[in-house]
Write a protein that holds these residues in place. Structure first.
Motif, short mmCIF file in Angstrom:
data_model
loop_
_atom_site.label_atom_id
_atom_site.label_comp_id
_atom_site.label_asym_id
_atom_site.label_seq_id
_atom_site.Cartn_x
_atom_site.Cartn_y
_atom_site.Cartn_z
N ALA A 17 2.96 -90.07 -148.95
CA ALA A 17 2.33 -91.23 -148.31
C ALA A 17 2.70 -91.28 -146.82
CB ALA A 17 2.75 -92.51 -149.02
N PHE A 18 3.97 -91.02 -146.49
CA PHE A 18 4.40 -90.98 -145.09
C PHE A 18 3.65 -89.90 -144.33
CE2 PHE A 18 7.27 -89.09 -141.88
CZ PHE A 18 7.36 -90.18 -141.02
N TRP A 19 3.48 -88.72 -144.94
CA TRP A 19 2.78 -87.61 -144.31
C TRP A 19 1.32 -87.97 -144.02
CZ3 TRP A 19 -0.33 -83.51 -146.89
CH2 TRP A 19 -0.60 -82.44 -146.05
N VAL A 20 0.65 -88.54 -144.99
CA VAL A 20 -0.75 -88.94 -144.81
C VAL A 20 -0.85 -90.03 -143.74
CG1 VAL A 20 -2.73 -90.04 -145.93
CG2 VAL A 20 -1.48 -88.24 -147.11
N TYR A 21 0.06 -91.00 -143.77
CA TYR A 21 0.05 -92.07 -142.77
C TYR A 21 0.22 -91.52 -141.36
CZ TYR A 21 1.32 -96.19 -140.12
OH TYR A 21 1.37 -97.18 -139.16
N THR A 22 1.14 -90.56 -141.17
CA THR A 22 1.34 -90.02 -139.83
C THR A 22 0.14 -89.20 -139.36
OG1 THR A 22 2.58 -88.14 -140.75
CG2 THR A 22 3.86 -90.01 -139.92
N ILE A 23 -0.52 -88.50 -140.28
CA ILE A 23 -1.73 -87.76 -139.90
C ILE A 23 -2.81 -88.74 -139.42
CG2 ILE A 23 -3.65 -86.36 -140.77
CD1 ILE A 23 -1.61 -85.03 -142.65
N VAL A 24 -3.01 -89.80 -140.18
CA VAL A 24 -4.03 -90.79 -139.82
C VAL A 24 -3.65 -91.49 -138.52
CG1 VAL A 24 -5.12 -92.96 -140.52
CG2 VAL A 24 -4.82 -91.11 -142.18
N ASP A 25 -2.38 -91.88 -138.38
CA ASP A 25 -1.93 -92.58 -137.17
C ASP A 25 -2.10 -91.70 -135.94
OD1 ASP A 25 -0.59 -94.92 -135.95
OD2 ASP A 25 0.97 -93.44 -135.49
N CYS A 26 -1.74 -90.44 -136.06
CA CYS A 26 -1.90 -89.51 -134.94
C CYS A 26 -3.37 -89.29 -134.60
CB CYS A 26 -1.22 -88.20 -135.28
SG CYS A 26 -1.19 -87.01 -133.95
N SER A 27 -4.21 -89.27 -135.60
CA SER A 27 -5.63 -89.01 -135.40
C SER A 27 -6.37 -90.17 -134.74
CB SER A 27 -6.31 -88.71 -136.73
OG SER A 27 -5.75 -87.57 -137.32
N VAL A 28 -6.00 -91.39 -135.07
CA VAL A 28 -6.75 -92.55 -134.56
C VAL A 28 -6.24 -93.07 -133.22
CG1 VAL A 28 -7.44 -93.28 -136.87
CG2 VAL A 28 -5.41 -94.27 -135.83
N GLN A 29 -5.10 -92.60 -132.76
CA GLN A 29 -4.58 -93.06 -131.48
C GLN A 29 -5.42 -92.49 -130.33
OE1 GLN A 29 -2.12 -95.26 -131.02
NE2 GLN A 29 -1.87 -95.38 -133.24
N PRO A 30 -5.68 -93.29 -129.31
CA PRO A 30 -6.41 -92.76 -128.14
C PRO A 30 -5.58 -91.69 -127.43
CG PRO A 30 -6.00 -95.13 -127.92
CD PRO A 30 -5.38 -94.70 -129.19
N ALA A 31 -6.25 -90.87 -126.69
CA ALA A 31 -5.60 -89.73 -126.03
C ALA A 31 -4.49 -90.17 -125.07
CB ALA A 31 -6.64 -88.90 -125.29
#
Length: 76
Positions: A17-31
């Motif tokens: 769950a932590f791994w998936v959350y960090t992937i999503v968090d990293c993906s949705v953050q602006p550049a």
């Protein structure tokens, strides 16, 4: 033996769950909220090095809201 298996299963679920959350968090953050390297490189780090990559993302790669707020000029 059953208790150890249950604990390991719960730990694996939490880490996934932590791994998936960090992937999503990293993906949705602006550049402009990525430090160090570009967004695609951070996503690769998080995907290829699951737990350590996520910890690095939160410790090093992600710019916090308080840092962004401190950079803005006050409205007058």
């Amino acid at each position: 033996m059953g208790d150890v298996t249950r604990v390991l299963l719960i730990l694996a679920l939490v880490l996934t769950a932590f791994w998936v959350y960090t992937i999503v968090d990293c993906s949705v953050q602006p550049a402009n909220r990525h430090r160090g390297v570009s967004k695609p490189i951070w996503i690769l780090i998080v995907v290829l090095v699951p737990v350590l990559g996520g910890l690095l993302w939160f410790a090093v790669g992600r710019v916090r809201n308080s840092t962004i707020a401190a950079r803005r000029a006050p409205d007058r």
